[in-house]
Design a protein around this motif. Sequence first.
Motif, PDB file in Angstrom:
ATOM      1  N   UNK A   1     -29.213 -13.831  44.173  1.00 13.88           N
ATOM      2  CA  UNK A   1     -28.391 -14.928  44.694  1.00 13.88           C
ATOM      3  C   UNK A   1     -29.139 -16.264  44.684  1.00 13.88           C
ATOM      4  N   UNK A   2     -30.459 -16.210  44.793  1.00 11.82           N
ATOM      5  CA  UNK A   2     -31.265 -17.436  44.881  1.00 11.82           C
ATOM      6  C   UNK A   2     -32.464 -17.322  43.945  1.00 11.82           C
ATOM      7  N   UNK A   3     -33.033 -18.444  43.524  1.00 12.80           N
ATOM      8  CA  UNK A   3     -34.211 -18.399  42.648  1.00 12.80           C
ATOM      9  C   UNK A   3     -35.436 -17.874  43.383  1.00 12.80           C
ATOM     10  N   UNK A   4     -36.350 -17.298  42.618  1.00 11.03           N
ATOM     11  CA  UNK A   4     -37.610 -16.835  43.193  1.00 11.03           C
ATOM     12  C   UNK A   4     -38.531 -18.041  43.390  1.00 11.03           C
ATOM     13  N   UNK A   5     -39.128 -18.117  44.533  1.00  9.00           N
ATOM     14  CA  UNK A   5     -39.973 -19.263  44.864  1.00  9.00           C
ATOM     15  C   UNK A   5     -41.359 -19.152  44.216  1.00  9.00           C
ATOM     16  N   UNK A   6     -41.917 -20.305  43.881  1.00  2.00           N
ATOM     17  CA  UNK A   6     -43.313 -20.374  43.450  1.00  2.00           C
ATOM     18  C   UNK A   6     -43.611 -19.845  42.070  1.00  2.00           C
ATOM     19  N   UNK A   7     -42.622 -19.825  41.169  1.00  3.48           N
ATOM     20  CA  UNK A   7     -42.873 -19.349  39.799  1.00  3.48           C
ATOM     21  C   UNK A   7     -42.458 -20.436  38.814  1.00  3.48           C
ATOM     22  N   UNK A   8     -43.023 -20.374  37.603  1.00  2.00           N
ATOM     23  CA  UNK A   8     -42.673 -21.343  36.571  1.00  2.00           C
ATOM     24  C   UNK A   8     -42.170 -20.641  35.306  1.00  2.00           C
TER      25      UNK A   8
ATOM     26  N   UNK B   1     -30.016 -23.766  40.686  1.00  2.00           N
ATOM     27  CA  UNK B   1     -30.935 -24.849  41.018  1.00  2.00           C
ATOM     28  C   UNK B   1     -31.777 -25.200  39.797  1.00  2.00           C
ATOM     29  N   UNK B   2     -31.606 -26.420  39.304  1.00  2.00           N
ATOM     30  CA  UNK B   2     -32.332 -26.854  38.107  1.00  2.00           C
ATOM     31  C   UNK B   2     -33.736 -27.338  38.486  1.00  2.00           C
ATOM     32  N   UNK B   3     -34.686 -27.041  37.598  1.00  2.00           N
ATOM     33  CA  UNK B   3     -36.067 -27.484  37.800  1.00  2.00           C
ATOM     34  C   UNK B   3     -36.386 -28.531  36.733  1.00  2.00           C
TER      35      UNK B   3
END
Length: 505
Positions: free
Chosen positions: A40-47, A226-228
């Motif tokens: 449901x949400x992006x994984x935090x702290x990854x590129x 969510x765009x990075x």
Amino acid sequence: MELGGRTLSVDIGRVGKQANGCCFMHYGDTVVLSTATASKAPREGIDFFPLSVEFEEKMYAVGKFPGGFNKREGKASIHSVLTSRVIDRPMRPLFPKDYRNDVTLNNLVMSVDPECDPEVVAMLGSALATSISDIPFDGPCAMTQLGLVDGEFVVNPGYELKHKSDLALTVASTREKVIMIEAGANEISDEKMIEAIYKCDEINKEIIAFFDKIIAEVGKEKHEYLHYEIPQELNDALYEVCPPEEMEKVVFTDDKQTREANVAEVRAAFEEKYGDNEEWMALIGDALYQYEKKTVRKMILVDHKRPDGREIKQIRPLAAEIDLIPRAHGSAMFTRGQTQICDVVTLAPLSDAQRVEGLDPYVTEARYMHQYNFPSYSVGETKPSRGPGRREIGHGALAEKALVPVLPSREEFPYAIRAVSETFESNGSTSQASICASSMALMAAGVPIKKAVAGISCGLVTGEKDDEYIVLTDIQGLEDFFGDMDFKVAGTHDGITAIQMDIKI
């Protein structure tokens, strides 16, 4: 639809309704349940994009009990791992580059018709399940396998014909282009291989047209994510710290460690100046990567200058030696630039051949085993060894595929053969260096191979127009990371024995 003389049908909305996308695939009597699920949400702290592909072989699919004490499927087989990679490679580039939600593509093999390989069904199922789901995906794509039996092409050959075929070709395509090739061959000519690839692409387009009708009917609207993005202000600040002409000097060296040290100095200078900007500090790694990529691509495409100073078609310096390991039956070391492989060959009675338990009734043992290891020290990093990963299994299988056509028969050479490729140093194309080293190590061990086999990797850098492109010979790691294609080909003087190609655009 009719595909290779058999009926391909898809059941949607009957099972797996809680997955983002689910297809119950039927091809002949082969049945595969393919699902696509996203967090449901992006994984935090990854590129990077966290994609996981699974190909689950169930022994009930062929009416057998699993072996072992527990009588239950456990760790994925080598064939499962290789099939997962074949599904992953064409699909990964079709997801948005800044998508950070976890995605799992699961393929459950529930029934196997010996005339309809579940590999093809799983790939098609994964592509369709993702395309009809709400997961952002620039698909569909399709995959076809092609054999060559008695000089005639066979579309999606069954297990029996696969073992009689002179060609085992898998091609994945989108509407516009071929995006992946995997091939093993008995010294097939360039012309025949190209003809086979075009035939697969033609069939893939028919499958995509069939998929388009399904997507139009039951496809879900793609969800927002969510765009990075790297702020332009950050890029401007980075260009100020290291102007483009300076960045070219940073990356222009034939020594990998020197280049990495130069890039580290640029980062240190940026952090010293803007270290108090926490938002920028979290993005500087990706910003610097993109800047380096843009610089290398411009140097190659516009200036025709490679980062290590070579000509476009120039191969790195070569070196080779044999019998490095005194107690081994055969050993050889092959060096190409900063890529170095030592291959060690061991011979044993046929009773030591590896037993294989899987879905293919024609594969019950492996007389020739090629294993590839990639320790962290080969790239100057520290990481504990936890056994071979999927990449290592894939590279070993590619080298094995390249060498099998030149091995003597069991009657000519009644021994089991194990070749292990140890990566001493890596800067691109270690799988192809493994083929070169193994070819020499087999001869050093006294194995009467029919011909020597060599392998090399080529790359591609494209511009905005169709006629703006450069094909690179013998790519190093930097050209692989920042380029648009990794094309590995192995063979003898007389023909191709293996191909692996991935398009990244």
